[in-house]
Design a protein around this motif. Structure first.
Motif, PDB file in Angstrom:
ATOM      1  N   LEU A 130      -3.663  13.954  -3.235  1.00  0.00           N
ATOM      2  CA  LEU A 130      -3.581  13.018  -2.497  1.00  0.00           C
ATOM      3  C   LEU A 130      -4.562  11.876  -1.815  1.00  0.00           C
ATOM      4  CD1 LEU A 130      -1.322  14.674   0.205  1.00  0.00           C
ATOM      5  CD2 LEU A 130      -3.696  15.052   1.060  1.00  0.00           C
TER       6      LEU A 130
ATOM      7  N   GLY B 298      -3.979   3.542  -2.712  1.00  0.00           N
ATOM      8  CA  GLY B 298      -2.790   2.604  -1.769  1.00  0.00           C
ATOM      9  C   GLY B 298      -3.099   1.712  -0.700  1.00  0.00           C
ATOM     10  N   VAL B 299      -4.564   1.903  -0.139  1.00  0.00           N
ATOM     11  CA  VAL B 299      -5.368   1.309   0.417  1.00  0.00           C
ATOM     12  C   VAL B 299      -6.133  -0.039   0.428  1.00  0.00           C
ATOM     13  CG1 VAL B 299      -7.490   1.176   2.160  1.00  0.00           C
ATOM     14  CG2 VAL B 299      -5.750   2.559   2.343  1.00  0.00           C
TER      15      VAL B 299
ATOM     16  N   CYS C 119      -0.243   4.527   4.922  1.00  0.00           N
ATOM     17  CA  CYS C 119      -0.598   5.506   3.104  1.00  0.00           C
ATOM     18  C   CYS C 119      -0.945   6.393   3.703  1.00  0.00           C
ATOM     19  CB  CYS C 119      -1.433   4.806   2.307  1.00  0.00           C
ATOM     20  SG  CYS C 119      -1.482   3.239   2.168  1.00  0.00           S
TER      21      CYS C 119
ATOM     22  N   SER D  69       1.511   9.475  -5.639  1.00  0.00           N
ATOM     23  CA  SER D  69       1.536  11.139  -4.784  1.00  0.00           C
ATOM     24  C   SER D  69       2.366  11.882  -5.042  1.00  0.00           C
ATOM     25  CB  SER D  69       2.403  10.495  -3.239  1.00  0.00           C
ATOM     26  OG  SER D  69       3.062  10.616  -3.216  1.00  0.00           O
TER      27      SER D  69
ATOM     28  N   PRO E  41       5.722  13.471  -1.661  1.00  0.00           N
ATOM     29  CA  PRO E  41       5.469  14.755  -1.902  1.00  0.00           C
ATOM     30  C   PRO E  41       7.120  15.785  -1.703  1.00  0.00           C
ATOM     31  CG  PRO E  41       3.424  13.771  -1.957  1.00  0.00           C
ATOM     32  CD  PRO E  41       4.610  13.004  -0.749  1.00  0.00           C
TER      33      PRO E  41
ATOM     34  N   TYR F 202      -4.665  -0.186   7.088  1.00  0.00           N
ATOM     35  CA  TYR F 202      -3.601   0.272   6.360  1.00  0.00           C
ATOM     36  C   TYR F 202      -4.014   1.457   5.860  1.00  0.00           C
ATOM     37  CZ  TYR F 202      -4.108  -5.070   5.375  1.00  0.00           C
ATOM     38  OH  TYR F 202      -4.309  -6.217   5.601  1.00  0.00           O
TER      39      TYR F 202
ATOM     40  N   SER G 120      -4.207   8.788  -4.020  1.00  0.00           N
ATOM     41  CA  SER G 120      -2.830   7.938  -3.366  1.00  0.00           C
ATOM     42  C   SER G 120      -3.573   6.958  -2.068  1.00  0.00           C
ATOM     43  CB  SER G 120      -1.780   9.244  -3.819  1.00  0.00           C
ATOM     44  OG  SER G 120      -1.525  10.478  -3.050  1.00  0.00           O
ATOM     45  N   VAL G 121      -4.051   7.666  -1.303  1.00  0.00           N
ATOM     46  CA  VAL G 121      -3.939   6.975  -0.593  1.00  0.00           C
ATOM     47  C   VAL G 121      -5.504   6.001  -0.580  1.00  0.00           C
ATOM     48  CG1 VAL G 121      -5.178   6.996   1.940  1.00  0.00           C
ATOM     49  CG2 VAL G 121      -3.611   9.034   1.040  1.00  0.00           C
TER      50      VAL G 121
ATOM     51  N   GLY H 212       1.017  -0.858  -0.254  1.00  0.00           N
ATOM     52  CA  GLY H 212      -0.520  -0.118  -0.369  1.00  0.00           C
ATOM     53  C   GLY H 212       0.835   1.492  -0.366  1.00  0.00           C
TER      54      GLY H 212
ATOM     55  N   THR I   3       0.826   4.103  -2.680  1.00  0.00           N
ATOM     56  CA  THR I   3       0.574   4.986  -2.777  1.00  0.00           C
ATOM     57  C   THR I   3       1.930   6.499  -3.377  1.00  0.00           C
ATOM     58  OG1 THR I   3      -0.211   4.556  -0.541  1.00  0.00           O
ATOM     59  CG2 THR I   3       0.234   7.034  -0.819  1.00  0.00           C
TER      60      THR I   3
END
Lengths: 249, 111
Positions: free
Chosen positions: A220, A227-228, B51, A208, B59, B47, A223-224, A200, A204
């Protein structure tokens, strides 16, 4: 004063409170560095000292403050300013969901206040310390949380006020903001002990940067989420099932 | 033209930003205790924190000035890398921050 304290803060175990204070001392240094950077940035773009002070004291969200600064300078429509901050802050919604079972016994005012003062590092320290706790919502845990949050709040506020008053005097090339990055890295590294989390985090991390030019900081959130999803997909079904069975038992 | 000189504009912006902080940070805290999150969401939540923090940190390392910067000349990258290795070995945040800042400063001054 006592009345206000009881309205906003639940009963705290002194040992928990002390442990919370202690565990936040080193991260507090990084938070302070971050506060100075944010304070300097606000006055450097031309915001007046009183407005910068008000902003840092009440908004109390460094990443969101920095993200909206260029928008405020250009006079962007207010809804765009707010949505940008909202998207930068989406992680706090995730944190609140993950922490909620420890605070559900509190009154609504206490929960509102606990949420407001909850920061990135404090959240991570709390879940690392109590993630496996059999009982959730003890005075020790609340003590730890508020001890943590107090150091976090104080170091942030004092440092950002110093930054605002220093203004252009603080050298930006020292890399003070790197201290905050390092503190967050220290918080993430211990979380990387399982394959799904690793997957993950990699997804991410790549997204990101790849989504950096998407407006409103939407990258943001994308990407989170990605990832999850990656972590959930990678996680073998039997692991989560056994974890669930353990929790139910 | 710098809109931060428009006091009314900034005040209203700050008011809204404060509400944003409270709404996001307190969000799920305000959900009544009797409501349980779906099992699938609870699982995903394990998770999400790693993340979410990654999305903030990466970034800051690789996009220092608005543009992605993948290069051996990215001093922050080396500093974070060194610090992460030190932290994985020592679990000492103070030492790791000192190493990270030292590496960054040395590279900035001499590289």
């Amino acid at each position: 004063m006592t009345k206000l304290r009881e309205t906003l803060v639940p009963p705290l175990d002194p040992a928990g409170w002390r442990e919370g204070l202690r565990s936040m001392v080193t991260p507090g240094i990084a938070i302070a560095a971050w506060g100075v950077v944010t304070g300097v940035a606000m006055v450097k773009v031309g915001m007046s000292v009183p407005l910068a002070l008000l902003m840092t004291i009440v908004v109390f969200a460094g990443s969101a403050q920095l993200a909206v600064l260029p928008l405020l300078v250009s006079g962007a429509p207010l809804p765009i300013v707010w949505v940008t901050a909202l998207l930068v802050n989406v992680r706090f919604v995730i944190f609140a969901a993950a922490m909620r079972s420890y605070f559900s016994q509190l009154t609504w005012k206490q929960r509102l206040f606990a949420g407001y003062i909850n920061g990135d590092v404090g959240f991570a320290l709390f879940l690392m310390r109590f993630g496996g706790a059999p009982e959730r919502g003890t005075t020790f845990q609340w003590g730890y949380f508020f001890g943590n949050a107090t150091v976090n709040w104080a170091s942030w506020q004092v440092a950002s006020i110093v930054g605002i008053l220093l203004g252009g005097l603080a050298p930006t090339e020292w890399g003070l903001e790197l201290a905050a990055v390092l503190a967050l890295v220290a918080v993430v590294v211990p979380m990387l002990n399982r394959v799904p989390v690793l997957a993950g985090v990699v997804v991410t991390a790549v997204l990101s940067v790849a989504t950096i030019h998407i407006p409103l900081k939407l990258g943001l959130v994308i990407s989170v989420l990605a990832g999850v999803i990656a972590a959930v997909v990678v996680a073998p079904a039997h692991v989560s099932k056994s974890a669930h069975a353990k929790r139910a038992a | 033209m710098n809109a931060t000189h428009d006091v009314a504009y900034v005040l209203v912006a700050i008011a809204g930003l404060t509400i944003v902080t409270i709404v996001t940070r307190s969000s799920f805290f305000m959900l009544p205790a009797r409501i349980n999150l779906p099992e699938r969401v609870e699982r995903a939540l394990r998770y999400a924190p790693a993340c979410a923090l990654t999305a903030i940190v990466v970034p800051k390392i690789f996009v220092p000035n608005g543009e992605p910067f993948f290069s051996v000349q990215n001093n922050q990258m080396w500093a974070v890398l060194a610090a992460a290795v030190v932290f994985a070995k020592t679990r000492n945040m103070m030492v790791m921050m000192a190493v990270g800042m030292a590496v960054f400063t040395v590279l900035r001054l001499y590289a």
